[in-house]
Design a protein around this motif. Structure first.
Motif, mmCIF file in Angstrom:
data_model
loop_
_atom_site.group_PDB
_atom_site.id
_atom_site.type_symbol
_atom_site.label_atom_id
_atom_site.label_comp_id
_atom_site.label_asym_id
_atom_site.label_seq_id
_atom_site.Cartn_x
_atom_site.Cartn_y
_atom_site.Cartn_z
ATOM 1 N N VAL A 148 0.729 -0.843 0.551
ATOM 2 C CA VAL A 148 -0.479 -0.506 0.110
ATOM 3 C C VAL A 148 0.782 1.507 0.172
ATOM 4 O O VAL A 148 0.344 2.398 -0.111
ATOM 5 C CB VAL A 148 -0.804 -0.650 0.951
ATOM 6 C CG1 VAL A 148 -0.172 0.063 2.742
ATOM 7 C CG2 VAL A 148 -1.920 0.673 0.840
ATOM 8 N N THR A 157 0.278 9.079 -5.758
ATOM 9 C CA THR A 157 -0.200 10.418 -5.202
ATOM 10 C C THR A 157 1.151 12.005 -5.366
ATOM 11 O O THR A 157 0.493 12.656 -5.732
ATOM 12 C CB THR A 157 -1.160 9.975 -3.711
ATOM 13 O OG1 THR A 157 -0.159 9.864 -2.971
ATOM 14 C CG2 THR A 157 -2.347 10.134 -3.688
ATOM 15 N N ASP A 190 3.614 7.369 8.904
ATOM 16 C CA ASP A 190 3.330 6.291 8.208
ATOM 17 C C ASP A 190 4.173 4.832 8.341
ATOM 18 O O ASP A 190 4.842 4.858 9.332
ATOM 19 C CB ASP A 190 3.742 6.709 6.597
ATOM 20 C CG ASP A 190 2.631 6.050 5.952
ATOM 21 O OD1 ASP A 190 3.498 4.969 5.160
ATOM 22 O OD2 ASP A 190 2.190 7.016 4.669
ATOM 23 N N ALA A 249 5.116 4.158 12.417
ATOM 24 C CA ALA A 249 4.082 3.671 12.776
ATOM 25 C C ALA A 249 2.777 2.645 12.704
ATOM 26 O O ALA A 249 2.390 3.331 10.892
ATOM 27 C CB ALA A 249 3.673 4.204 14.710
ATOM 28 N N LEU A 257 -0.951 2.545 11.636
ATOM 29 C CA LEU A 257 -1.697 3.035 12.253
ATOM 30 C C LEU A 257 -3.246 2.211 12.430
ATOM 31 O O LEU A 257 -4.143 2.012 13.300
ATOM 32 C CB LEU A 257 -2.468 4.069 11.219
ATOM 33 C CG LEU A 257 -1.455 5.495 11.218
ATOM 34 C CD1 LEU A 257 -1.870 6.125 9.954
ATOM 35 C CD2 LEU A 257 -1.604 6.220 12.431
ATOM 36 N N THR A 258 -3.152 0.740 12.231
ATOM 37 C CA THR A 258 -3.684 -0.273 12.461
ATOM 38 C C THR A 258 -3.600 -0.560 14.158
ATOM 39 O O THR A 258 -3.654 -2.083 14.449
ATOM 40 C CB THR A 258 -4.487 -1.439 11.786
ATOM 41 O OG1 THR A 258 -2.981 -2.060 11.196
ATOM 42 C CG2 THR A 258 -5.061 -0.764 10.524
ATOM 43 N N GLU A 310 -5.684 11.429 5.167
ATOM 44 C CA GLU A 310 -5.672 11.971 3.764
ATOM 45 C C GLU A 310 -5.482 10.832 2.778
ATOM 46 O O GLU A 310 -4.048 10.183 2.390
ATOM 47 C CB GLU A 310 -4.858 13.316 3.829
ATOM 48 C CG GLU A 310 -5.149 13.968 1.793
ATOM 49 C CD GLU A 310 -3.619 14.830 1.330
ATOM 50 O OE1 GLU A 310 -3.097 15.028 2.586
ATOM 51 O OE2 GLU A 310 -4.212 15.706 0.464
ATOM 52 N N GLY A 311 -6.178 10.313 2.556
ATOM 53 C CA GLY A 311 -5.999 9.322 0.992
ATOM 54 C C GLY A 311 -5.554 7.705 1.564
ATOM 55 O O GLY A 311 -4.625 6.449 1.694
ATOM 56 N N LEU A 312 -6.312 7.969 3.507
ATOM 57 C CA LEU A 312 -5.871 6.377 3.624
ATOM 58 C C LEU A 312 -6.910 5.501 4.324
ATOM 59 O O LEU A 312 -7.294 4.552 4.472
ATOM 60 C CB LEU A 312 -5.537 6.601 5.117
ATOM 61 C CG LEU A 312 -5.407 6.012 6.259
ATOM 62 C CD1 LEU A 312 -3.704 4.958 5.811
ATOM 63 C CD2 LEU A 312 -4.991 5.940 7.895
HETATM 64 C C1 LIG Z 1 -2.751 7.077 -0.802
HETATM 65 S S1 LIG Z 1 -1.390 7.282 0.424
HETATM 66 C C2 LIG Z 1 -1.560 8.843 0.509
HETATM 67 C C3 LIG Z 1 -0.258 9.603 1.023
HETATM 68 C C4 LIG Z 1 -0.628 11.400 1.207
HETATM 69 N N1 LIG Z 1 -1.469 10.811 2.235
HETATM 70 C C5 LIG Z 1 -0.704 11.098 -0.270
HETATM 71 O O1 LIG Z 1 -1.856 12.270 0.174
HETATM 72 O O2 LIG Z 1 -0.325 11.466 -1.298
HETATM 73 C C6 LIG Z 1 -2.048 5.573 1.634
HETATM 74 C C7 LIG Z 1 -0.324 5.887 2.084
HETATM 75 O O3 LIG Z 1 -0.504 5.172 3.043
HETATM 76 C C8 LIG Z 1 -0.284 4.676 4.349
HETATM 77 N N2 LIG Z 1 -0.383 3.288 5.281
HETATM 78 C C9 LIG Z 1 -1.144 2.511 4.186
HETATM 79 N N3 LIG Z 1 -1.604 1.363 5.004
HETATM 80 C C10 LIG Z 1 -1.103 2.222 7.030
HETATM 81 C C11 LIG Z 1 -1.353 1.714 8.089
HETATM 82 N N4 LIG Z 1 -1.620 0.361 8.422
HETATM 83 N N5 LIG Z 1 -0.354 2.427 8.702
HETATM 84 C C12 LIG Z 1 0.508 3.305 8.136
HETATM 85 N N6 LIG Z 1 0.533 3.572 7.173
HETATM 86 C C13 LIG Z 1 -0.722 3.073 5.994
HETATM 87 C C14 LIG Z 1 0.549 4.462 3.015
HETATM 88 O O4 LIG Z 1 1.956 3.812 3.220
HETATM 89 C C15 LIG Z 1 0.772 5.256 2.149
HETATM 90 O O5 LIG Z 1 1.678 6.421 2.429
#
Ligand SMILES: C[S@@+](CC[C@H](N)C(=O)[O-])C[C@H]1O[C@@H](n2cnc3c(N)ncnc32)[C@H](O)[C@@H]1O
Length: 270
Positions: free
Chosen positions: A4, A11, A101, A129, A131-132, A155-157
């Motif tokens: 992911v 992005t 992240d 870290a 995030l879950t 954003e985007g998560l």
């Molecule tokens: C689509 S990107 C968005 C990044 C940024 N916010 C942007 O808008 O460009 C999704 C992000 O979520 C992070 N991510 C997804 N699941 C995660 C988790 N369980 N813990 C930490 N980060 C996570 C990914 O590593 C990735 O950097």
């Protein structure tokens, strides 16, 4: 690296594309380098009408919100990815910006930012870290102050984690937030998970190991169930979330079902 995390390059590539426009609605001078070739390939792979435009609108919408709420000098980006707001935005100098992240993504980003000579306009603290998992402990260890109000940006998560995890995450954010804290970010509609218009994009995300897992057609209810009262909700193209970027005007009214939809929200701790 987690599959992911590659979506952060996608992005970043979208921000690079917007930045090349003569009428760009923001400029991210580092995005092209951070996205790299992999980001450009993913941007082409996931390109669908409205996707690049939405990422540009989302970026600018949240840039504006951060500027308007510059009274909140403690800011946390939940899933910061390759975000460069620490460099791009005019911060009050006392601002401390925490970027959470996956650790390997942030290590890689720090290295690239140093190589590119990035200069941060605030104090930037990366926090590796999941995030879950137990992210709030890691945030505290990095110096985050739970007694001060925080501006949280997600954003985007939220569509990349299962709904129960998304709920636990946002409830936890509310629990640890001081009064006056604000949460802003984006959500996808449930229709986006099932609509025929999204089918090809969804298939590619599954193939790449980073499926969309959660969307809701009732963002206000979802957020209020997590301890957040929505103060603003926009869909792209609406006044305040258009910036002349959205390809379809006027935007579809909320009650027209059957189409994928994005939501941008601002909420305060209930
Ligand atoms: C689509 S990107 C968005 C990044 C940024 N916010 C942007 O808008 O460009 C999704 C992000 O979520 C992070 N991510 C997804 N699941 C995660 C988790 N369980 N813990 C930490 N980060 C996570 C990914 O590593 C990735 O950097």
């Amino acid at each position: 690296m987690h599959a992911v995390s590659a979506t952060a390059r996608w992005t970043a590539a979208a921000r690079a594309k917007e930045s090349r426009r003569d009428d760009a609605i923001f400029t991210d001078d580092l995005a092209e380098e951070l996205a790299g070739e992999e980001g450009a390939i993913l941007f082409a792979r996931y390109d669908n009408p409205g996707v690049g435009e939405f990422i540009a609108i989302r970026t600018r919408y949240l840039d504006d919100l951060i500027s308007v709420r510059s009274d909140l000098t403690q800011v946390v980006l939940l899933a910061a990815g390759l975000d460069t707001r620490s460099v791009r935005l005019p911060w009050p100098p006392e601002t401390v910006l925490y970027e959470i992240d996956q650790a390997d993504l942030l290590d890689d980003k720090d290295k690239r930012l140093a190589e590119l000579g990035a200069r941060h306009g605030c104090v930037r603290r990366p926090v590796g870290a999941d995030l879950t998992g137990a992210w709030s402990e890691a945030l505290r260890e990095a110096g985050w102050d739970p007694s001060a109000p925080t501006l949280w940006v997600v954003e985007g998560l939220l569509f990349y984690i299962p709904e129960p995890d998304a709920r636990v995450l946002l409830r936890r954010v509310a629990e640890v937030s001081a009064p006056g804290s604000v949460l802003a970010g984006d959500l996808l509609s449930h229709q986006s998970m099932i609509s025929e218009f999204s089918r090809e994009g969804l298939r590619r995300l599954i193939e790449d190991g980073c499926p969309w897992l959660f969307g809701t057609d009732e963002p206000e209810e979802f957020l209020s169930g997590c301890g957040w009262r929505v103060t603003e909700l926009k869909t792209p193209g609406e006044d305040g979330a258009s910036y002349d970027r959205w390809p379809w005007n006027p935007p579809l009214p909320r009650d027209v079902m059957g189409f994928p939809r994005n939501f941008l929200f601002v909420a305060e701790k209930a």
